[in-house]
Enzyme design. Sequence first.
Site, mmCIF file in Angstrom:
data_model
loop_
_atom_site.group_PDB
_atom_site.id
_atom_site.type_symbol
_atom_site.label_atom_id
_atom_site.label_comp_id
_atom_site.label_asym_id
_atom_site.label_seq_id
_atom_site.Cartn_x
_atom_site.Cartn_y
_atom_site.Cartn_z
ATOM 1 N N ASP A 242 3.584 53.313 -19.795
ATOM 2 C CA ASP A 242 4.677 54.271 -19.597
ATOM 3 C C ASP A 242 3.996 55.432 -18.894
ATOM 4 O O ASP A 242 3.241 56.179 -19.518
ATOM 5 C CB ASP A 242 5.263 54.716 -20.941
ATOM 6 N N HIS A 243 4.243 55.562 -17.612
ATOM 7 C CA HIS A 243 3.384 56.486 -16.852
ATOM 8 C C HIS A 243 3.558 57.938 -17.310
ATOM 9 O O HIS A 243 2.720 58.778 -17.036
ATOM 10 C CB HIS A 243 3.553 56.311 -15.341
ATOM 11 N N LYS B 139 0.674 61.525 -17.935
ATOM 12 C CA LYS B 139 0.769 62.852 -17.311
ATOM 13 C C LYS B 139 0.018 63.867 -18.158
ATOM 14 O O LYS B 139 0.246 63.972 -19.361
ATOM 15 C CB LYS B 139 2.246 63.270 -17.169
ATOM 16 N N LYS C 185 19.911 61.292 -11.747
ATOM 17 C CA LYS C 185 19.516 61.283 -10.332
ATOM 18 C C LYS C 185 20.481 62.209 -9.598
ATOM 19 O O LYS C 185 21.620 62.420 -10.034
ATOM 20 C CB LYS C 185 19.666 59.870 -9.763
ATOM 21 N N HIS D 163 10.531 56.833 -20.950
ATOM 22 C CA HIS D 163 9.857 58.107 -20.654
ATOM 23 C C HIS D 163 10.323 59.256 -21.568
ATOM 24 O O HIS D 163 9.520 59.963 -22.151
ATOM 25 C CB HIS D 163 10.082 58.525 -19.204
ATOM 26 N N GLU E 132 16.121 64.561 -11.562
ATOM 27 C CA GLU E 132 15.580 64.169 -10.244
ATOM 28 C C GLU E 132 16.575 64.559 -9.175
ATOM 29 O O GLU E 132 17.790 64.414 -9.377
ATOM 30 C CB GLU E 132 15.360 62.664 -10.202
ATOM 31 N N ASP F 57 16.235 53.156 -17.504
ATOM 32 C CA ASP F 57 15.227 53.538 -16.511
ATOM 33 C C ASP F 57 14.397 54.745 -16.956
ATOM 34 O O ASP F 57 13.191 54.801 -16.722
ATOM 35 C CB ASP F 57 15.934 53.869 -15.186
HETATM 36 C C1 BG6 Z 1 10.288 55.510 -12.965
HETATM 37 C C2 BG6 Z 1 11.740 55.235 -12.754
HETATM 38 O O1 BG6 Z 1 9.818 54.849 -14.098
HETATM 39 O O2 BG6 Z 1 10.115 56.910 -13.146
HETATM 40 C C3 BG6 Z 1 12.246 55.985 -11.531
HETATM 41 O O3 BG6 Z 1 11.920 53.848 -12.552
HETATM 42 C C4 BG6 Z 1 11.967 57.449 -11.666
HETATM 43 O O4 BG6 Z 1 13.634 55.767 -11.338
HETATM 44 C C5 BG6 Z 1 10.507 57.671 -12.007
HETATM 45 O O5 BG6 Z 1 12.271 58.068 -10.424
HETATM 46 C C6 BG6 Z 1 10.255 59.127 -12.332
HETATM 47 O O6 BG6 Z 1 8.874 59.328 -12.447
HETATM 48 P P1 BG6 Z 1 8.221 60.732 -12.096
HETATM 49 O O7 BG6 Z 1 6.795 60.557 -12.426
HETATM 50 O O8 BG6 Z 1 8.493 60.969 -10.645
HETATM 51 O O9 BG6 Z 1 8.942 61.714 -12.962
#
Ligand code: BG6
Length: 495
Positions: free
Chosen positions: A179-180, A184, A342, A242, A218, A237
């Site tokens: 989970d990126h 962070k 979005k 996240h 976003e 998503d």
């Molecule tokens: C991704 C989603 O996991 O995270 C995207 O699939 C989203 O839709 C993105 O834009 C957001 O990541 P960050 O790091 O730009 O906040």
Amino acid sequence: MNLENSCIVIFGASGDLTFRKLIPALYNLYKIGKLGEHFSVLGVARSELSDDSFRQKMYDTLVKFEKASGESLDAFCEHLYYQAVNTSDALDYVKLLPRLDELHDRYGSCGNTLYYLSTPPSLYGVIPECLAAHGLTTEEYGWKRIIVEKPFGYDIKTAKELDVQIHKYFDEHQIYRIDHYLGKETVQNLLVLRFSNGLFEPLWNRNFIDYVEITGAESIGVEERGGYYDGSGAMRDMFQNHLLQVLAMVAMEPPAIINADSMRDEVAKVLYCLHPLSNEDLKNNLVLGQYTASTIDGEEVKGYLEEKGVPADSTTETYMALRCEIDNWRWAGVPFYVRTGKRLPTRVTEVVIHFKTTPHPVFSQNAPDNKLIIRIQPDEGISMRFGLKKPGAGFEAKEVSMDFRYSDLSSAANLMTAYERLLLDAIKGDATLFARTDAVHACWKFVQPILDYKAERGQVYEYEAGTWGPSEADKLIAKHGKVWRKPSGLMKKKV
Ligand code: BG6
Ligand code: NDP
């Protein structure tokens, strides 16, 4: 032998994530000396590419997106290899055997292998099975780890099925669910802020906190990913993974020690305490939205239904706002308002802790609420807002702020991106910042009734691209007598 010497096998190596995130992250790690020289990257996908053509593609990508050049770029690209494999055909994986042997020999990586699944999710269960069929998952000769990209399942049933499937071939300690957001720096900083400061620790509970806002906004639309996004929506998503992970960082108890298990125990505990939402709760506490066409800064912007890959009658939500609560001693009764969308006016991820007001307004009926704004991105930093006397006659309070910007730290220039940090951790065998199976299940357990409610009766309201979502979301928080913060720049202008 250095345990970090390894071969990184990327499945889905001809895809978007590989060239936009994974290869740049590996390159940057290499450039700062974190990968050493004893590593190789083996790209795998169905497309017929040679080592040279794969290298050239990645080289061009790095020049274009990372402005890379010079010796380190050439040297990094020499570590890249490619093998075409029909990823859904177990027999075809036999091609990997001589390649892996050759790379482990050449780089002294002694069988240590990190598999990265960056393919369509339908293959996340298939690839481990195909690897196992050729003995490529056993740890007799070097460690084997597997990073699984999101989404981990489509709902609670498929997430559990996927877990069962992967666990047939890999133990939990070998599985790294990415989970990126956890990679962070500023998300990790939430823990340091909370647990290293006597200033905040005593206040961090229901006695002093009125409510918490978490925003993942976003400004972009779904861009080229309409096909994927339409089957996913904001809930799967962004929210299920996240934002719930961010919520867990805000709300978890301090771990007794910092290691993967004790950290992840606390994360899982808090996620399991999320108050389950009934249909009646959802009627009052959930708002879904979908953006419509608009003009932003003089530019015409498509509505969601006109985006490439999106069916004209889609009811997929591109916005959601939810009020939720945590049923535990620390948080009982404190609302957490979470929203994501979005095509909102700006890109911002932030947490706002709203503190309770003083019990009796001696000086001013309109004294500002105290709040702590934790900006996760962009313009990373923290702003504390409180009231002070307005100069002049009387005792009226006005809001002032004390601000900290991450960029003021001299070491901030060397911050690793989320993918850099997480790839390096996986190579080192540190799973602290990866989602454990129980936490993933807890998230799905909480989200499943919301998905069901949406499927049966959830109304999706329209909002114009470039606005802060449907007006119904304002009504949702107004029930608490509050308004959403409309984040722009973090730091206040001098007055
Ligand atoms: C991704 C989603 O996991 O995270 C995207 O699939 C989203 O839709 C993105 O834009 C957001 O990541 P960050 O790091 O730009 O906040
Ligand atoms: P792409 O569609 O761009 O790439 C998919 C890759 O998988 C290609 O290399 C494709 O190559 C390969 N592949 C292998 N077998 C198949 C198959 N049977 N069908 C289709 N493709 C196959 O996807 P992304 O790179 O964008 O995403 C990869 C994964 O990462 C997805 O699960 C996505 O959800 C996740 N993800 C992506 C993000 C992003 O920003 N792109 C962000 C977060 C997660 P070939 O056709 O040569 O086999």
